[in-house]
Scaffold this motif. Structure first.
Motif, PDB file in Angstrom:
ATOM      1  N   GLN A 147       0.817  -1.217   0.000  1.00 43.90           N
ATOM      2  CA  GLN A 147       0.000   0.000   0.000  1.00 43.90           C
ATOM      3  C   GLN A 147       0.851   1.267   0.000  1.00 43.90           C
ATOM      4  O   GLN A 147       0.550   2.199  -0.777  1.00 43.90           O
ATOM      5  CB  GLN A 147      -0.960  -0.005   1.199  1.00 43.90           C
ATOM      6  CG  GLN A 147      -1.900   1.201   1.198  1.00 43.90           C
ATOM      7  CD  GLN A 147      -3.048   1.042   2.177  1.00 43.90           C
ATOM      8  OE1 GLN A 147      -3.357  -0.064   2.620  1.00 43.90           O
ATOM      9  NE2 GLN A 147      -3.705   2.148   2.511  1.00 43.90           N
ATOM     10  N   TYR A 180      -4.802  -1.715  -6.636  1.00 45.58           N
ATOM     11  CA  TYR A 180      -5.392  -0.542  -5.978  1.00 45.58           C
ATOM     12  C   TYR A 180      -6.770  -0.877  -5.402  1.00 45.58           C
ATOM     13  O   TYR A 180      -7.116  -0.459  -4.291  1.00 45.58           O
ATOM     14  CB  TYR A 180      -5.491   0.620  -6.968  1.00 45.58           C
ATOM     15  CG  TYR A 180      -4.230   1.442  -7.072  1.00 45.58           C
ATOM     16  CD1 TYR A 180      -4.041   2.561  -6.268  1.00 45.58           C
ATOM     17  CD2 TYR A 180      -3.221   1.105  -7.961  1.00 45.58           C
ATOM     18  CE1 TYR A 180      -2.882   3.326  -6.359  1.00 45.58           C
ATOM     19  CE2 TYR A 180      -2.062   1.852  -8.075  1.00 45.58           C
ATOM     20  CZ  TYR A 180      -1.900   2.960  -7.262  1.00 45.58           C
ATOM     21  OH  TYR A 180      -0.743   3.705  -7.343  1.00 45.58           O
ATOM     22  N   MET A 181      -7.556  -1.616  -6.157  1.00 44.32           N
ATOM     23  CA  MET A 181      -8.880  -2.006  -5.663  1.00 44.32           C
ATOM     24  C   MET A 181      -8.770  -2.902  -4.435  1.00 44.32           C
ATOM     25  O   MET A 181      -9.572  -2.807  -3.510  1.00 44.32           O
ATOM     26  CB  MET A 181      -9.643  -2.733  -6.778  1.00 44.32           C
ATOM     27  CG  MET A 181     -10.091  -1.835  -7.912  1.00 44.32           C
ATOM     28  SD  MET A 181     -10.879  -2.771  -9.245  1.00 44.32           S
ATOM     29  CE  MET A 181     -12.258  -3.504  -8.365  1.00 44.32           C
ATOM     30  N   HIS A 183      -6.662  -2.716  -2.107  1.00 40.44           N
ATOM     31  CA  HIS A 183      -6.406  -1.875  -0.931  1.00 40.44           C
ATOM     32  C   HIS A 183      -7.441  -0.753  -0.792  1.00 40.44           C
ATOM     33  O   HIS A 183      -7.226   0.172  -0.006  1.00 40.44           O
ATOM     34  CB  HIS A 183      -4.998  -1.282  -1.006  1.00 40.44           C
ATOM     35  CG  HIS A 183      -3.907  -2.293  -0.857  1.00 40.44           C
ATOM     36  ND1 HIS A 183      -3.510  -2.775   0.365  1.00 40.44           N
ATOM     37  CD2 HIS A 183      -3.150  -2.938  -1.791  1.00 40.44           C
ATOM     38  CE1 HIS A 183      -2.533  -3.662   0.189  1.00 40.44           C
ATOM     39  NE2 HIS A 183      -2.299  -3.778  -1.107  1.00 40.44           N
ATOM     40  N   ARG A 184      -8.514  -0.829  -1.571  1.00 33.31           N
ATOM     41  CA  ARG A 184      -9.577   0.164  -1.527  1.00 33.31           C
ATOM     42  C   ARG A 184      -9.051   1.560  -1.838  1.00 33.31           C
ATOM     43  O   ARG A 184      -9.424   2.561  -1.215  1.00 33.31           O
ATOM     44  CB  ARG A 184     -10.293   0.146  -0.177  1.00 33.31           C
ATOM     45  CG  ARG A 184     -10.985  -1.181   0.126  1.00 33.31           C
ATOM     46  CD  ARG A 184     -11.802  -1.136   1.389  1.00 33.31           C
ATOM     47  NE  ARG A 184     -12.478  -2.412   1.616  1.00 33.31           N
ATOM     48  CZ  ARG A 184     -13.321  -2.649   2.616  1.00 33.31           C
ATOM     49  NH1 ARG A 184     -13.576  -1.689   3.493  1.00 33.31           N
ATOM     50  NH2 ARG A 184     -13.890  -3.831   2.749  1.00 33.31           N
ATOM     51  N   GLN A 186      -8.226   4.351  -5.120  1.00 35.34           N
ATOM     52  CA  GLN A 186      -8.655   4.675  -6.475  1.00 35.34           C
ATOM     53  C   GLN A 186      -7.455   4.604  -7.409  1.00 35.34           C
ATOM     54  O   GLN A 186      -6.382   5.141  -7.123  1.00 35.34           O
ATOM     55  CB  GLN A 186      -9.279   6.068  -6.528  1.00 35.34           C
ATOM     56  CG  GLN A 186      -9.850   6.423  -7.894  1.00 35.34           C
ATOM     57  CD  GLN A 186     -10.523   7.779  -7.890  1.00 35.34           C
ATOM     58  OE1 GLN A 186     -10.473   8.495  -6.890  1.00 35.34           O
ATOM     59  NE2 GLN A 186     -11.146   8.143  -8.995  1.00 35.34           N
TER      60      GLN A 186
END
Length: 479
Positions: A147, A180-181, A183-184, A186
């Motif tokens: 992340q 990216y999705m 780890h929530r 955008q």
């Protein structure tokens, strides 16, 4: 050996096992307790950067402008890109490209994609104001650092005007969007114009083999224009002129750059996995250099493409480049420049072998005919269609389109129903049992009716104009 090891041994492929053994011999494992953090700094020369409460490892390299890559200096490459940047929207019709250009490439744990594929190395690069090439590479030292790495990459993308990749629309962007999705977060690349250089590179430099049907239509047309284009033509063996469009092949062919000691792409995931297991960063050194050279080649190819678009067909090195320029100009609405490029293509094919020149001429003549028709220069369009039919080994689909266009032209504009019927019959022979064949049959039936009506009217006029009068007992025919 426990059950997990036994299952792993059963599922492991011989190739993967051989790669792992080879890497182990080349880079023997360090003693237990050696930290990956230490070897990263010592081996790769990067640094740990803080990102919020976490940190990620970054390797930054600066290539001076006077360094030569292939046959061009890096500073000259930057100048070409800056001068021709206004033409970049021609390559990204969906969202017009704009500077600054961010060159982007990733290395992953596999090529299959999906949720289990990680991007362990994300490379970003751009040209500096002084013409130097700066690359910044983010590495995933362990999974808990993903992340922070993605957030750092998002900061790089926030400064970009256009994202430039090689096959990135199909691979790089989807892989990163998935991470990216996960780890929530955008995916920041969604808002940027995306120039995927692979697609224009295929158009300009990926010469496809000549794929003509065994019985092609076309060839020499008799002087009276009544050829039905249905006869047998000699079979044609396709030329093996297809050129690889991999990044390595393009940098050799277009940029003149040759890598020495480059790591094979299939070996890259195994090197990363060894680093995770042993904490030894030495296998990653060649991977980072491979990624940096990918970014530099990507920048060079982008500069070459935009320079071609700016200079025009006069600077095209061969007929393939001139034809590709015409297609790009035409798609961008630059009709005059497109016509110039197609005419340049025709002149450059004269020095080529017939088997290689034929498909290029067909494409160029078809494009010229369509451009003339859009400009309502119907006579010029007809000339191009007739010339297309004269190309040896003209493909069936192209011949059918040309014959149909000529049938329409002679029926509605020239008013030569006989010639229109001949072209319509030829298009019927070329179309076969398709929807185009139905149109050709309908057109042919209409022409037959028109010809029959014309002949009937002529017979009536001849009968009406013949008068019989009797003069002094003689029958005199007066016309």
């Amino acid at each position: 050996m426990n059950l997990s090891d036994r299952l792993r041994g059963m599922l492991e492929t011989p190739r993967a096992s051989a790669e792992r053994s080879s890497l182990s011999r080349t880079f023997p494992a360090e003693a237990p307790g050696v930290l990956a953090h230490d070897t990263l700094e010592q081996t790769l020369g990067g640094e740990w950067r803080q990102q919020g409460r976490a940190r990620c490892f970054v390797v930054e390299r600066r290539t001076p402008p006077n360094v030569t890559y292939g046959g061009v200096r890096v500073g000259e490459m930057a100048g070409r890109l800056e001068c021709a940047a206004t033409h970049a929207p021609l390559l990204t019709p969906a969202a017009p490209a704009r500077p600054p250009f961010l060159f982007f490439d990733i290395e992953t744990t596999g090529l299959s994609g999906g949720a289990g594929t990680y991007a362990f190395l994300v490379g970003c690069a751009w040209f500096c104001d002084d013409g130097a090439f700066l690359s910044r590479q983010y590495v995933l030292a362990n999974h808990r650092d993903e992340q922070p790495m993605l957030e750092s990459v998002a900061g790089e993308l926030a400064r970009a005007g256009t994202l430039v990749t090689f096959n990135g629309k199909s691979f790089d962007a989807p892989v990163l969007e998935m991470r990216y999705m996960f780890h929530r977060l955008q995916w920041p690349g969604a808002r940027l114009p995306h120039l995927d250089v692979l697609h224009p590179a295929r158009l300009f430099w990926g010469t496809a083999p000549v794929r003509l049907p065994p019985r092609s239509l076309g060839g020499s047309r008799p002087a009276d224009g009544r050829n039905l284009w249905g006869g047998e033509q000699p079979a044609f063996a396709a030329d093996s002129t297809q050129r690889s469009c991999s990044l390595i092949a393009l940098e050799q062919h277009i940029l003149g750059a040759n890598r020495v000691g480059d790591v094979p792409g299939f070996e890259i995931p195994a090197r990363y996995f060894q680093f995770l297991r042993a904490g030894d960063a030495r296998p990653l050194g060649a991977v980072f250099e491979h990624n940096r050279l990918d970014l530099l080649s990507l920048a060079g190819l982008t500069a070459r493409l935009l320079q071609l678009l700016g200079d025009g067909p006069g600077k095209a090195r061969n007929a393939h480049e001139a034809l590709a320029l015409g297609r790009v100009y035409q798609r961008g609405g630059l009709e005059d420049r497109a016509v110039e490029a197609f005419k340049r293509t025709m002149s450059m094919t004269r020095s080529m072998q017939e088997s290689q020149a034929a498909p290029i001429r067909v494409d160029a003549l078809r494009s010229l005919a369509c451009a003339a028709r859009r400009a309502r220069r119907y006579h010029d369009a007809a000339v191009c269609w007739r010339e297309l039919l004269d190309v040896p080994l003209c493909p069936r689909n192209a011949a059918r389109e040309a014959l149909e266009a000529l049938a329409i032209h002679h029926e509605h504009r020239v008013r030569d129903l006989g010639a229109a019927r001949a072209f319509a019959l030829g298009s019927l022979n070329a179309a076969g049992r398709t929807s185009s064949g139905e149109r050709a049959r309908h057109r042919l039936a209409r022409l037959e009716r028109k010809l029959s009506n014309v002949q009937g009217k002529k017979a009536e006029e001849a009968s009406d104009n013949t008068l019989f009068t009797a003069v002094d007992g003689l029958t005199v025919t007066v016309r």
